[in-house]
Design an enzyme around this catalytic site. Sequence first.
Site, short mmCIF file in Angstrom:
data_model
loop_
_atom_site.label_atom_id
_atom_site.label_comp_id
_atom_site.label_asym_id
_atom_site.label_seq_id
_atom_site.Cartn_x
_atom_site.Cartn_y
_atom_site.Cartn_z
N GLU A 295 0.81 -1.22 0.00
CA GLU A 295 0.00 0.00 0.00
C GLU A 295 0.84 1.26 0.00
O GLU A 295 0.58 2.21 -0.75
CB GLU A 295 -0.96 0.01 1.19
N ALA B 266 -10.90 0.01 4.32
CA ALA B 266 -10.56 1.38 4.68
C ALA B 266 -9.34 1.47 5.61
O ALA B 266 -8.48 2.34 5.45
CB ALA B 266 -11.76 2.07 5.32
N HIS C 91 -10.31 -4.35 10.90
CA HIS C 91 -10.90 -4.11 9.58
C HIS C 91 -12.14 -3.22 9.63
O HIS C 91 -12.83 -3.07 8.64
CB HIS C 91 -11.30 -5.44 8.92
C1 LIG Z 1 -1.54 -4.84 4.57
C2 LIG Z 1 -2.77 -5.51 4.06
N1 LIG Z 1 -3.15 -5.31 2.78
C3 LIG Z 1 -4.25 -5.90 2.29
C4 LIG Z 1 -5.03 -6.71 3.07
C5 LIG Z 1 -6.29 -7.40 2.51
N2 LIG Z 1 -5.98 -8.84 2.38
C6 LIG Z 1 -6.34 -9.72 3.34
S1 LIG Z 1 -5.72 -11.26 3.00
C7 LIG Z 1 -4.99 -10.73 1.58
C8 LIG Z 1 -4.21 -11.70 0.73
C9 LIG Z 1 -3.05 -12.25 1.47
O1 LIG Z 1 -2.38 -13.16 0.63
P1 LIG Z 1 -1.28 -14.12 1.24
O2 LIG Z 1 -0.33 -13.31 2.07
O3 LIG Z 1 -0.69 -14.89 0.12
O4 LIG Z 1 -2.04 -15.07 2.25
P2 LIG Z 1 -3.18 -16.12 1.82
O5 LIG Z 1 -4.47 -15.40 1.87
O6 LIG Z 1 -2.85 -16.63 0.45
O7 LIG Z 1 -3.10 -17.20 2.86
C10 LIG Z 1 -5.22 -9.38 1.37
C11 LIG Z 1 -4.73 -8.62 0.20
C12 LIG Z 1 -4.63 -6.87 4.43
N3 LIG Z 1 -5.36 -7.61 5.26
N4 LIG Z 1 -3.49 -6.28 4.87
#
Ligand SMILES: Cc1ncc(C[n+]2csc(CCOP(=O)(O)OP(=O)(O)O)c2C)c(N)n1
Lengths: 335, 335, 325, 325
Positions: C58, C82, C128
Site C-alpha cells: 500500500e 478502509a 478491519h
Molecule cells: C496490509 C494488508 N493489505 C491488504 C489486506 C487485505 N488482504 C487480506 S488477506 C490478503 C491476501 C493475502 O495473501 P497471502 O499473504 O498470500 O495469504 P493467503 O491469503 O494466500 O493465505 C489481502 C490482500 C490486508 N489484510 N493487509
Amino acid sequence: MAVGLPRTLAEGLYRRMRLIRRFEEEVAALVDANEIAGVCHEYVGQEAVAAGVCAALRVDDVITSTHRGHGHVIAKGGEVRYMLAELLGRVTGYNRGRGGSMHIADISLGIFGANGIVGAGAPMACGAAYRFKLAGDRRVAVSFFGDGAVNQGVLHEALNLAAIWDLPVVFVCENNLYAITTALRAVSKLEPHQRAAAYGMPGLAVDGMDVEAVYLAAAAAVERARQGGGPTFVECKTYRYVGHYTAERFMKLSYRSEDEIAAWRQRDAIETWGRRLIEAGLWNGEDLAAADQAVEQEIAQAIAFARASPWPESASALDYMYSRTYAGTPAWGAE
Amino acid sequence: MAVGLPRTLAEGLYRRMRLIRRFEEEVAALVDANEIAGVCHEYVGQEAVAAGVCAALRVDDVITSTHRGHGHVIAKGGEVRYMLAELLGRVTGYNRGRGGSMHIADISLGIFGANGIVGAGAPMACGAAYRFKLAGDRRVAVSFFGDGAVNQGVLHEALNLAAIWDLPVVFVCENNLYAITTALRAVSKLEPHQRAAAYGMPGLAVDGMDVEAVYLAAAAAVERARQGGGPTFVECKTYRYVGHYTAERFMKLSYRSEDEIAAWRQRDAIETWGRRLIEAGLWNGEDLAAADQAVEQEIAQAIAFARASPWPESASALDYMYSRTYAGTPAWGAE
Amino acid sequence: MRALRYLQAMNEAYQQEMARDPAIIIVGEDIRSGIRGETRGLLEAFGPERVIDTPISEAGFVGFATGAAMAGLRPIVQFQVASLVYVAFDQLVNQAAKLPLMLGGQVRLPITYTLMVAGSRGGLAGQHSDNPYPYLLHAGFKVVCPSTPREAKGLLVSAIREDDPVVFLAPALVLAQRGEVPEEAYEVPLGVGEVKRAGTDVTVVAVGHLVGEALAVADELAREGISVHVWDPRTLLPLDRDGLCAAARRTGRVVIYDDSNRTCGFAAEISATLAERAFADLRAPVKRVTRADVPLPYSAPLEKAVVPSPDQLARAIRAVLAHSG
Amino acid sequence: MRALRYLQAMNEAYQQEMARDPAIIIVGEDIRSGIRGETRGLLEAFGPERVIDTPISEAGFVGFATGAAMAGLRPIVQFQVASLVYVAFDQLVNQAAKLPLMLGGQVRLPITYTLMVAGSRGGLAGQHSDNPYPYLLHAGFKVVCPSTPREAKGLLVSAIREDDPVVFLAPALVLAQRGEVPEEAYEVPLGVGEVKRAGTDVTVVAVGHLVGEALAVADELAREGISVHVWDPRTLLPLDRDGLCAAARRTGRVVIYDDSNRTCGFAAEISATLAERAFADLRAPVKRVTRADVPLPYSAPLEKAVVPSPDQLARAIRAVLAHSG
Ligand SMILES: Cc1ncc(C[n+]2csc(CCOP(=O)(O)OP(=O)(O)O)c2C)c(N)n1
Ligand SMILES: Cc1ncc(C[n+]2csc(CCOP(=O)(O)OP(=O)(O)O)c2C)c(N)n1
Ligand SMILES: [Mg+2]
Ligand SMILES: [Mg+2]
C-alpha cells in the site's frame, strides 16, 4: 590516467561538482549566520554521485531526491540562485519559500523534490516511470537514496514494483557508510547493491569518488531503462566529509574517526577530477582556476539575488494547499 | 515409502492435520449457518505446513500468525472448543469473544495471535525472539505469513532486524500461489525464499504438501535458531483448495482453474500421510478410522461447548482496552 | 429512473470517467477481478495498462500514484479495506497531502482514494472495521462520504475531476443499498451538504450509513410528535459550514450521529464548529453519538454496544429536547 | 532545588527507571550516541542489549517493541522526530493500540513511545513539524505532553510505569527550557491537569510549549486588568474532564490554545467536551486558537502565520470577553 569522456562532458562534470561543493560551503556559512533557517544536510564529499548520475540524464528525465538533496538539484540543472532564494525563505525560491532545503524541487527540470522522509521518494519515481512507459517516450526516472533507506519498508515495495513492471527506473544508493551516527554494517549484513537480486533486478557497486566511473555506470543503467530493459540498482560508495547536518558541528560525536574522514578526503572526487583533466591535457592550471572563478561568481550572484528577493506575504501562508479552495478550507488557526 | 519419524510424532501429525481440516469444514458450515459472524479464511489444503512446523516447537516457543490462522492455532496446541467459542462470539472463547477468527490467540501457548493485517506479525516475532535471546532461554519464535506478505514493507524490515541481530526466528512463508486473486508470479519475479539472501539469511523451499518434509526443514531451522545460529526463511509450497475466504464460494471468480485445484487436491497432504502410515505398517485401516473418529468427537464436543457458552455482556464492551482505566476513558459513544 | 446498487453506482462512475479521460488509471489490490463489483469490467474496457493489480504494498502504490500524478496521470487508488490506509499513512499524510503546498504550487495531485467497506460490521472485528476519516481530515484531505447510490456516483465523479487528492469513503453498510441513479455522468459538488428531512425540534447531523438510520429514527419520533431535522454533510472536508449552521439554527438543538471514534473524531469537529459559529443559536448542549473509543469487538452484542445505535440517537434527541435552553 | 533542562529531565527519568527495572529496554535511531542529550549515557549505564540502535525501520521496531512487550519486556520506543510515527502508523494504531482488547485482556503492553521535537519550529518545514497527537488520541493511545522539566520527568516516569502504551510528546520549543526538578524518581499522575495561573475573566486551555506562551499573554493582559485563568491538561488522554470543566466554570469563557492542526484536532475535542459537560456555564463561544490546516511552510513569515500566536490568543481572549453572554 586518461579521461575517456567527451571534453564538454568532462569539463561539465568538474564544474558541477565544484559548484555543489562551494554551494554547500556557503550554505553552511549562511546557516551559521542565521540567514538560512533550520538545518541543512550538506552534500560535501558526495559530489561525484549526483554529478555523474545526472550527467547521464535528459532534461525531461526525472529524479527523486532525499533530505540531502542540494547536490542532486544542482546536478539535474537546478539554478543556485533559485535554490538559495528558497533556502533564504524568499518568494523567488523554487518552492516560493514554502519548502526549504528538505523539499526543494523544480518540476520543470524533472526534479520531483528533496524529501524529508527516508525512502519516500522511491515509489514516486516508479509512478513517474510508469507514466513514461505508458507514453512510450523513453524517459527515465532516477531515485536517489542513502544507505539508511535500504531498511525502510517503502523502498522495498518500490524496488519490487519497478522490477515486476520493468519500469525505467534507476535506483541510486549513496552509501556513505552512515545513517546519522548509525554505521551501515550494524544494520545490514550485506551491501546495499546485494539487495537488488531479491527483486530480480541487476545490482552493482561503483566507486562514488570517481565521477567517471559513476557516470559510466549510470549511463549504462539509464540506457538500459530507456530501451525498456527495466530497472537497475546502482550503489555508489561515497562519504560525507562533514556532519550529518549543519547542527552536528556543534555536537561532540564519536561515531567515526578523524582518520577515516581524512582517508576519504584524500580521495576527494573534485580534486582528483581536476587533476585528471590537467593530466589528460584537457585543461591547464588557468582553465581550472577560471572554472573555479566562474563558480565563485555564480554563487556570489546567487546569494545577492536571494538576499535582494522579497519575503512571501503572511496572508499567502495557506496558498497552494489545494488547487481549488472552498469557503473556510483550508482553515486558519484562528477566526 | 517409509516414515522416518518417531511413531508418536508421525501419528500426531496425522491427527493434527485431520483436526485442522475437519475444523475448517465445520467452521465453513457454521459461517453459512450464520452461527459464525463475518468471514473466515480457511486453511484447507495447507494443513501440512502448520502441523509440520509446529511439531518442531516447544510449548514455550512463540508463533505469530495471519488472517488464515486457525491451522496455526490448532497446530501449536490450541483447543478447538475455545477456538469455536471465540468464533461463535462467546465469552468462553480464547479472546473472550473480542477477537474472532482474525485475532484468535492464546498467549499461554505462545500463540501471539492471528493478525488481520498482512505481514504485521513478523516484527512482533522478532521482538519476542529478542527477549528470548536476552534471557538466554533458547526459545524460538516462528512467524507465519503468506506469499502476498513478501511485498509488504514491514516484513522486509522484520527480516532485516532478525538477520542483523541474529534473532532466533524462523520465517515460514506459506506460498499458496495467490493473494486473494493475485498470482504471486504477477507480483514477484523470484520465489519468496529467494528474498532471504538479501538479508544474509538462509532461505530454502520445501514441499508444503509433504508434512514430513516440512517438519524436517522446520526442525532444522528451529534447532539452528535455538543454538544461536540466527534466523532462517522457510518457504512451504502449498495450496488452498477453497476460496480466499468463506465468502468467495458465492462469487464467480476465474483467477485459477478447476484443473489446477484438482491437481493439488491429488497431492492432499492428509490422505498421503494416512496412506504412508499404513504403508509403513504403523497403522492399519482401523487405526486410521479411529483417529478420524476421535477428531469428529473432539469437534462435536467443541461445537456443543461453544453453543452452550454464554455471550459477553454488553456492559463489558470496553473492557481490556487498558489495564488501567480512568474516569471517562475509554469513552462510550454516547453519554 | 433505473435503480442501482451503491457499488454499481461507483462502477458506473469509474466506467464513465475512465472512458472520458485516458489519463485516469486505477490502482489497487484485486481490482481486475472486481471481487465486490465496483471495479468489474474495467479491465475489459480499459486494459491492463490502466487497470492495475498491485502487490500488497500500500505505501508503495500510494507513492506510485503520487509520482504518476506528478508526471501527468490522474490515478484512482483503491483500498480494499478502509483501515489499510494505516500501512500507507506516511505516503498519504506526510507526502501526497503536503506536496502541493511544500512545492509552492508546482504540482497538482488529482488523485482519488476510494476506501471500501469503511466501518464494516458483522464480525470483521478490530482491525478491519475503522472509519479512518478523522485521521485524513486532520491531515487536510478532502473527504466525501456519500450515503446513497445517487450521491455515490455524483461525488465519485466530482472527486475524480477535482485536481486535488480526494478521499472517497464507501461505508460497508450502504454498499448493497439500491436507489435511483441517473445514467449520464453528473457531479454532486464538493462542500455542499443536504437536508435529508426537514424538521423543527432537533437537528441531527448524520454521516454515511447513519443518515438512513437517522431518517428511520426521525420517522419513529414523528409519531410522538417530535420533528427531527436531518442534515447530511456529504463532504466532510470542505465542510459546508453555512449549511451546518443553518441546520443548527433551525432548531437550536443538535445531535451529531457519527460512526468514527469519539475522541478527536468528526463529531468533535462539528461540535466545535457550532460552538464557534452558532453559539448564540444553541439552546441545548450539542451531543455526540459516536462509536466508542475502542477497536470494534468481534462478538455481536459487544459490537452493537460499541457502534452508535438508533436507541442512543433517540435518547440523545429526547435529552436535548428536554433541556430548557 | 537544582534546575535541569527538559532534555536532562527526560534523561534522568530514563536513567532512574532503567536502573530500577531491568525489563526496560530503549529502542530507536541513534539512541546510543544520544545526539540531543535525552539518551546520553544510557549505553554506558545499561549496555547494548538494553540500549538499542535500530535501522531506519520504524514500522519494524514498533512491531518489535510490541512483540517484546508481549514476551515480558517494557520497551521505550523513541521517535527521533514526532512525525515519524506515520511510517509506523499501522503498527501503532492498528496493532499496539488494539491488541489488548482484541486479545481479550491476554496481554498488557507496557510500552512508552517518546516523540521528540514535536511541532518543531524555525524552518524544519512541512514533513518534520507536525504535532501528531490528535491522530494518536483518536486511536485511543494514552498521551502526555509535559510543558515543564518537572512535569517531563514525572510524567515520563508515570508513562514508563503504566502497563499500557503511552505516548510522550516532547515539544521542540521546550526542550532547552530549564526548571527545578527533584532528584529522586517521582510520578506526576496521568489524567490530572494543573491550573498554571488562577484567573477570573477568561480560561485558556493551553498544551505543551503553548502553556508558557499563554502565561506570558496572561501577564500582559493583567496589566490591562484582564484576569486570565490558565489550565494545562498535561495528559491529553485520559483527559482530566473534571479539571477542565472546573477551569471553564471559573470564568464561563474559554479559549483553547493548541499547536496541532485545527480540523479534528485536540482543541475540537476540548470544545466538544465543554459543549457536552459545561454548556450551561458557558457565557461566550468557545474559541480555538490552533495551527492552520496546512503543513508548516518553511519561510519564517509563513511559518509564523500558520502556527498559533500570542497575538491570536490575546485577540481571542478579548473577543470572548467582549461577548455579552
Ligand atoms: C496490509 C494488508 N493489505 C491488504 C489486506 C487485505 N488482504 C487480506 S488477506 C490478503 C491476501 C493475502 O495473501 P497471502 O499473504 O498470500 O495469504 P493467503 O491469503 O494466500 O493465505 C489481502 C490482500 C490486508 N489484510 N493487509
Ligand atoms: C523514515 C525516516 N526515519 C528517520 C528519519 C530521520 N533521519 C533523517 S536523515 C536520517 C539518516 C539517513 O541516512 P542515509 O539514508 O544513509 O542518508 P544520509 O544522511 O547518509 O545521506 C534519519 C534517520 C527520517 N527523516 N525518515
Ligand atoms: Mg548514509
Ligand atoms: Mg497466498
